[in-house]
Design an enzyme around this catalytic site. Structure first.
Site, PDB file in Angstrom:
ATOM      1  N   LYS A   1      -9.291  25.080  35.352  1.00 12.37           N
ATOM      2  CA  LYS A   1      -9.473  23.671  35.732  1.00 12.37           C
ATOM      3  C   LYS A   1      -9.332  23.499  37.248  1.00 12.37           C
ATOM      4  O   LYS A   1      -8.758  24.362  37.922  1.00 12.37           O
ATOM      5  CB  LYS A   1      -8.415  22.825  35.017  1.00 12.37           C
TER       6      LYS A   1
ATOM      7  N   ARG B   1       3.886  13.651  27.539  1.00  9.70           N
ATOM      8  CA  ARG B   1       2.621  13.465  28.245  1.00  9.70           C
ATOM      9  C   ARG B   1       1.567  13.348  27.151  1.00  9.70           C
ATOM     10  O   ARG B   1       1.694  12.481  26.292  1.00  9.70           O
ATOM     11  CB  ARG B   1       2.411  14.652  29.209  1.00  9.70           C
TER      12      ARG B   1
ATOM     13  N   HIS C   1       2.625  21.849  25.158  1.00  9.73           N
ATOM     14  CA  HIS C   1       2.822  22.259  26.549  1.00  9.73           C
ATOM     15  C   HIS C   1       4.292  22.096  26.897  1.00  9.73           C
ATOM     16  O   HIS C   1       4.940  21.151  26.449  1.00  9.73           O
ATOM     17  CB  HIS C   1       1.949  21.379  27.449  1.00  9.73           C
TER      18      HIS C   1
ATOM     19  N   ARG D   1      -1.773  30.663  27.894  1.00  8.36           N
ATOM     20  CA  ARG D   1      -2.651  29.899  28.792  1.00  8.36           C
ATOM     21  C   ARG D   1      -2.201  29.998  30.243  1.00  8.36           C
ATOM     22  O   ARG D   1      -1.709  29.031  30.827  1.00  8.36           O
ATOM     23  CB  ARG D   1      -2.659  28.414  28.380  1.00  8.36           C
TER      24      ARG D   1
ATOM     25  N   TYR E   1      -2.273  13.584  67.775  1.00  9.83           N
ATOM     26  CA  TYR E   1      -1.938  12.164  67.563  1.00  9.83           C
ATOM     27  C   TYR E   1      -0.438  11.917  67.620  1.00  9.83           C
ATOM     28  O   TYR E   1       0.347  12.650  67.033  1.00  9.83           O
ATOM     29  CB  TYR E   1      -2.432  11.715  66.186  1.00  9.83           C
TER      30      TYR E   1
ATOM     31  N   CYS F   1      -4.651  17.083  62.136  1.00  9.35           N
ATOM     32  CA  CYS F   1      -5.685  16.044  62.122  1.00  9.35           C
ATOM     33  C   CYS F   1      -6.609  16.257  60.932  1.00  9.35           C
ATOM     34  O   CYS F   1      -6.423  17.186  60.148  1.00  9.35           O
ATOM     35  CB  CYS F   1      -6.499  16.096  63.415  1.00  9.35           C
TER      36      CYS F   1
ATOM     37  N   ASP G   1      -9.657  17.342  60.889  1.00  5.33           N
ATOM     38  CA  ASP G   1     -10.543  18.496  60.984  1.00  5.33           C
ATOM     39  C   ASP G   1      -9.945  19.667  61.751  1.00  5.33           C
ATOM     40  O   ASP G   1     -10.581  20.706  61.882  1.00  5.33           O
ATOM     41  CB  ASP G   1     -11.827  18.087  61.715  1.00  5.33           C
TER      42      ASP G   1
HETATM   43  C1  LIG Z   1      -2.848  23.800  33.545  1.00  6.00           C
HETATM   44  C2  LIG Z   1      -2.404  24.131  32.195  1.00  6.00           C
HETATM   45  C3  LIG Z   1      -1.826  25.364  31.915  1.00  6.00           C
HETATM   46  C4  LIG Z   1      -1.520  26.396  32.984  1.00  6.00           C
HETATM   47  O1  LIG Z   1      -0.294  26.116  33.585  1.00  6.00           O
HETATM   48  P1  LIG Z   1       0.299  27.123  34.695  1.00  6.00           P
HETATM   49  O2  LIG Z   1       1.648  26.600  34.958  1.00  6.00           O
HETATM   50  O3  LIG Z   1      -0.598  27.008  35.877  1.00  6.00           O
HETATM   51  O4  LIG Z   1       0.274  28.472  34.098  1.00  6.00           O
HETATM   52  C5  LIG Z   1      -1.528  25.661  30.606  1.00  6.00           C
HETATM   53  N1  LIG Z   1      -1.763  24.771  29.627  1.00  6.00           N
HETATM   54  C6  LIG Z   1      -2.290  23.558  29.863  1.00  6.00           C
HETATM   55  C7  LIG Z   1      -2.512  22.631  28.743  1.00  6.00           C
HETATM   56  C8  LIG Z   1      -2.623  23.197  31.147  1.00  6.00           C
HETATM   57  O5  LIG Z   1      -3.157  21.992  31.377  1.00  6.00           O
END
Ligand SMILES: *Cc1c(COP(=O)(O)O)cnc(C)c1O
Length: 381
Positions: free
Chosen positions: A35, A133, A165, A221, A264, A311, A313
């Site tokens: 992602k 969440r 998660h 994951r 700046y 800045c 850029d």
């Molecule tokens: C982004 C994500 C992960 C990966 O998490 P990391 O901490 O980067 O390993 C795993 N599961 C889900 C559902 C996520 O959205």
């Protein structure tokens, strides 16, 4: 031609990190999370490198990411983690994307889209086991299971996965971890006792893969660890190799007298006559403005702090009397091989996480890919 700023992505590092994680996952399959442009590394390229390392699933957050990725990766299962109302789920089903549902309305919306698409949707049911969440909490989980069973009986969906998660896997010993593990076990049992037979149950992110064997289940994951950054920095690097290096070619060099205010707000003032070098990368490229007067880059073989504000850029570094010329390469961050700071060091310096440092390197910064296999003209051969 050297770009003003560019990100070099070592695809072999991504491949090898995935192979290491697969090893650590003890037999579980690997879903590489790609992602947000693979945390800034480039979604398609990172996905192919992860597959070369042994990943057999890919994960994205948004449906649009999944549709784009499907064009490059025709065969591999791709899971979309976020479920939002009103998305073109019929298109997603047509593209054979795996969808997530943690509410009854979303199960119903996906089932309706499957009817439109004329094809069974692959769905992962998401339980909220304590992160508060996405996903169904214990009170709503039975209704989600019932809705999924009904849609499955109609041939509209197939529940291929059950998942959740972890909120605090990066803080080993946190009391929420055993609670979440227990809640997930219960959620899986409830679903299986109700008659669901998912192909995969999955819970572990990068931190859990490396520190929590009980969280492995059938599939893991990894996100951040695939890109070589530690999910638990205080426990070290786990043998991972950072894949991204951010470099820039010095745009201009000048001598400045003592007392010169720089950038700046003149938050940096030269103490003596000195050489200032202009580095053409700014917050428009993802260099955090919070790093003004804080972050260090490698220039002319030594670390130099950013002088004054970052800045949009560009930013300035103070070279004192050291030699530097326009066109010389400055390493902003990388694996640390040359003494440069890492993305983790940058994160520590400005009070964020490495995830944010690499992910915010913007689309204006060209990516240069170090390929998996050296080409025929590669001098290293
Ligand atoms: C982004 C994500 C992960 C990966 O998490 P990391 O901490 O980067 O390993 C795993 N599961 C889900 C559902 C996520 O959205």
């Amino acid at each position: 031609m050297t770009s003003p700023a560019q990100a070099s992505i070592d695809l072999r590092a991504i491949r090898d990190n995935i192979a290491l994680l697969r090893d650590r996952a003890g037999g579980a399959d690997v879903m590489a999370m790609v992602k947000a442009e693979a945390y800034g590394h480039g979604m398609e390229e990172a996905a192919l490198a992860a597959l070369a390392g042994g990943a057999t699933w890919l994960g994205v957050a948004k449906l649009a990411e999944g549709l784009r990725l499907r064009a490059s990766v025709p065969q591999v299962p791709i899971m979309v983690c976020l479920g939002v109302p009103g998305e073109p789920y019929d298109r997603a089903i047509g593209a054979d994307l795996d969808l997530t549902a943690g509410t009854v309305w979303l199960v119903d919306e996906i089932a309706a889209a499957a009817r439109t698409a004329g094809r069974t949707a692959r769905v992962h049911l998401k339980a909220d086991t304590g992160m508060s969440r996405g996903g169904a909490g214990p009170a709503d989980w039975p209704a989600v299971i019932a809705a999924a069973l009904a849609a499955q009986a109609d041939g509209l969906i197939r529940v291929v996965g059950l998942y959740s998660h972890l909120a605090c896997a990066d803080e080993p010993g946190d009391p929420s971890i055993p609670l979440q593990l227990g809640a997930f076990k219960e959620a899986v049992e409830l679903a299986e006792n109700a008659g669901l037979r998912p192909d995969v149950r999955h819970l572990a992110n990068s931190a859990a893969i490396l520190t929590l064997p009980e969280a492995r289940y059938d599939l893991v994951r990894p996100g951040i660890a695939a890109y070589g950054l530690s999910p638990v920095p205080r426990l070290g690097g786990f043998g991972l190799r950072p894949a991204m290096s951010l470099t820039a070619a010095v745009a201009a060099v000048k001598r400045a007298p003592a007392g010169s205010g720089v950038s700046y707000g003149h938050t940096y003032v030269t103490e003596r006559e000195t050489t200032l070098a202009l580095v053409p990368a700014g917050y428009g490229d993802g260099v955090p403005r919070h790093g003004s007067n804080l972050l260090e880059v490698l220039a002319g073989g030594a670390r130099r702090r950013i002088a004054g504000r970052v800045c949009m850029d560009q930013f300035v570094i103070d070279m004192a009397d050291d030699q530097i010329s326009p066109g010389d390469e400055v390493i902003l961050f990388g694996p640390g091989d040359h003494g440069e700071l890492t993305a983790q060091d940058w994160a520590d310096a400005i009070g964020t996480i490495s995830y944010e440092i690499v992910t915010r390197i913007g689309s204006r910064v060209p990516r240069r890919y170090e390929p998996l296999d050296p080409g025929p003209l590669d001098p290293g051969r």
